[in-house]
Design a protein around this motif. Sequence first.
Motif, mmCIF file in Angstrom:
data_model
loop_
_atom_site.group_PDB
_atom_site.id
_atom_site.type_symbol
_atom_site.label_atom_id
_atom_site.label_comp_id
_atom_site.label_asym_id
_atom_site.label_seq_id
_atom_site.Cartn_x
_atom_site.Cartn_y
_atom_site.Cartn_z
ATOM 1 N N THR A 122 6.775 -72.400 63.008
ATOM 2 C CA THR A 122 7.068 -71.544 61.849
ATOM 3 C C THR A 122 8.291 -72.038 61.084
ATOM 4 O O THR A 122 8.269 -72.111 59.847
ATOM 5 N N VAL A 123 9.348 -72.387 61.791
ATOM 6 C CA VAL A 123 10.573 -72.864 61.133
ATOM 7 C C VAL A 123 10.298 -74.152 60.363
ATOM 8 O O VAL A 123 10.702 -74.286 59.198
ATOM 9 N N GLY A 124 9.612 -75.093 60.987
ATOM 10 C CA GLY A 124 9.318 -76.356 60.312
ATOM 11 C C GLY A 124 8.499 -76.166 59.050
ATOM 12 O O GLY A 124 8.784 -76.746 58.003
ATOM 13 N N LYS A 125 7.500 -75.324 59.137
ATOM 14 C CA LYS A 125 6.634 -75.097 57.983
ATOM 15 C C LYS A 125 7.360 -74.313 56.888
ATOM 16 O O LYS A 125 7.174 -74.568 55.700
ATOM 17 N N ALA A 126 8.208 -73.380 57.284
ATOM 18 C CA ALA A 126 8.993 -72.623 56.303
ATOM 19 C C ALA A 126 9.938 -73.548 55.550
ATOM 20 O O ALA A 126 10.054 -73.448 54.313
ATOM 21 N N LEU A 127 10.603 -74.436 56.257
ATOM 22 C CA LEU A 127 11.525 -75.361 55.597
ATOM 23 C C LEU A 127 10.799 -76.236 54.582
ATOM 24 O O LEU A 127 11.311 -76.485 53.492
ATOM 25 N N ARG A 128 9.604 -76.675 54.933
ATOM 26 C CA ARG A 128 8.834 -77.481 53.989
ATOM 27 C C ARG A 128 8.525 -76.701 52.717
ATOM 28 O O ARG A 128 8.706 -77.178 51.608
ATOM 29 N N TYR A 129 8.072 -75.447 52.860
ATOM 30 C CA TYR A 129 7.734 -74.650 51.684
ATOM 31 C C TYR A 129 8.966 -74.271 50.873
ATOM 32 O O TYR A 129 8.891 -74.152 49.648
ATOM 33 N N ILE A 130 10.091 -74.079 51.522
ATOM 34 C CA ILE A 130 11.330 -73.805 50.788
ATOM 35 C C ILE A 130 11.681 -74.997 49.901
ATOM 36 O O ILE A 130 12.049 -74.833 48.738
ATOM 37 N N VAL A 131 11.542 -76.192 50.442
ATOM 38 C CA VAL A 131 11.817 -77.397 49.650
ATOM 39 C C VAL A 131 10.819 -77.532 48.508
ATOM 40 O O VAL A 131 11.208 -77.791 47.363
ATOM 41 N N VAL A 132 9.532 -77.338 48.779
ATOM 42 C CA VAL A 132 8.509 -77.452 47.732
ATOM 43 C C VAL A 132 8.777 -76.452 46.606
ATOM 44 O O VAL A 132 8.754 -76.809 45.424
ATOM 45 N N VAL A 133 9.053 -75.209 46.958
ATOM 46 C CA VAL A 133 9.321 -74.180 45.939
ATOM 47 C C VAL A 133 10.615 -74.491 45.189
ATOM 48 O O VAL A 133 10.683 -74.341 43.971
ATOM 49 N N GLY A 134 11.629 -74.947 45.912
ATOM 50 C CA GLY A 134 12.890 -75.278 45.261
ATOM 51 C C GLY A 134 12.728 -76.393 44.238
ATOM 52 O O GLY A 134 13.250 -76.302 43.121
ATOM 53 N N VAL A 135 11.995 -77.432 44.598
ATOM 54 C CA VAL A 135 11.750 -78.539 43.678
ATOM 55 C C VAL A 135 10.901 -78.063 42.495
ATOM 56 O O VAL A 135 11.214 -78.367 41.338
ATOM 57 N N ALA A 136 9.840 -77.319 42.777
ATOM 58 C CA ALA A 136 8.960 -76.831 41.709
ATOM 59 C C ALA A 136 9.713 -75.919 40.749
ATOM 60 O O ALA A 136 9.519 -75.975 39.527
ATOM 61 N N ALA A 137 10.585 -75.063 41.279
ATOM 62 C CA ALA A 137 11.337 -74.133 40.430
ATOM 63 C C ALA A 137 12.315 -74.893 39.538
ATOM 64 O O ALA A 137 12.573 -74.471 38.399
ATOM 65 N N GLN A 138 12.860 -75.996 40.015
ATOM 66 C CA GLN A 138 13.779 -76.798 39.202
ATOM 67 C C GLN A 138 13.056 -77.521 38.059
ATOM 68 O O GLN A 138 13.600 -77.702 36.990
ATOM 69 N N ILE A 139 11.808 -77.904 38.312
ATOM 70 C CA ILE A 139 11.026 -78.607 37.300
ATOM 71 C C ILE A 139 10.649 -77.662 36.163
ATOM 72 O O ILE A 139 10.674 -78.028 35.006
#
Length: 140
Positions: A122-139
Amino acid sequence: MDTPLVGLFLSSFIASTLFPGGSEALLVWQVKEGVYELWLLVCVATLGNALGGIVTYYMGRWIAYRFPERTLGAKHPKAQAWLSRYGAFSLLLSWLPVVGDPLCLLAGWLRINSAAACLLITVGKALRYIVVVGVAAQIW
């Protein structure tokens, strides 16, 4: 629950089992649309993806129980090497393409502690989605 969120959950779940697929594109699209809070998207995607990984983990435990004489490690030597070296902490990498699903399956087959496995998946997958959302939100 809204239909787009159900779709995100299902896409995340399927992407995290032994079936090919990716939920990141749908997640990025939903970030771009701006309909949902970012934390909600991360939570739904993480829930689906973590549950998929946990199902795969328990499939590995079932295989070990049902077919104890079979050798899964020979088919996935890199995943078994990671698990042998780092133990349950290897499951922080369960989000990786190609290697992540076999890691979860082999962790179950090797009977790695289920509580630790579920938490670290769960932690590993959450960290991945946090990064994906963070990058997408910046774009956007």
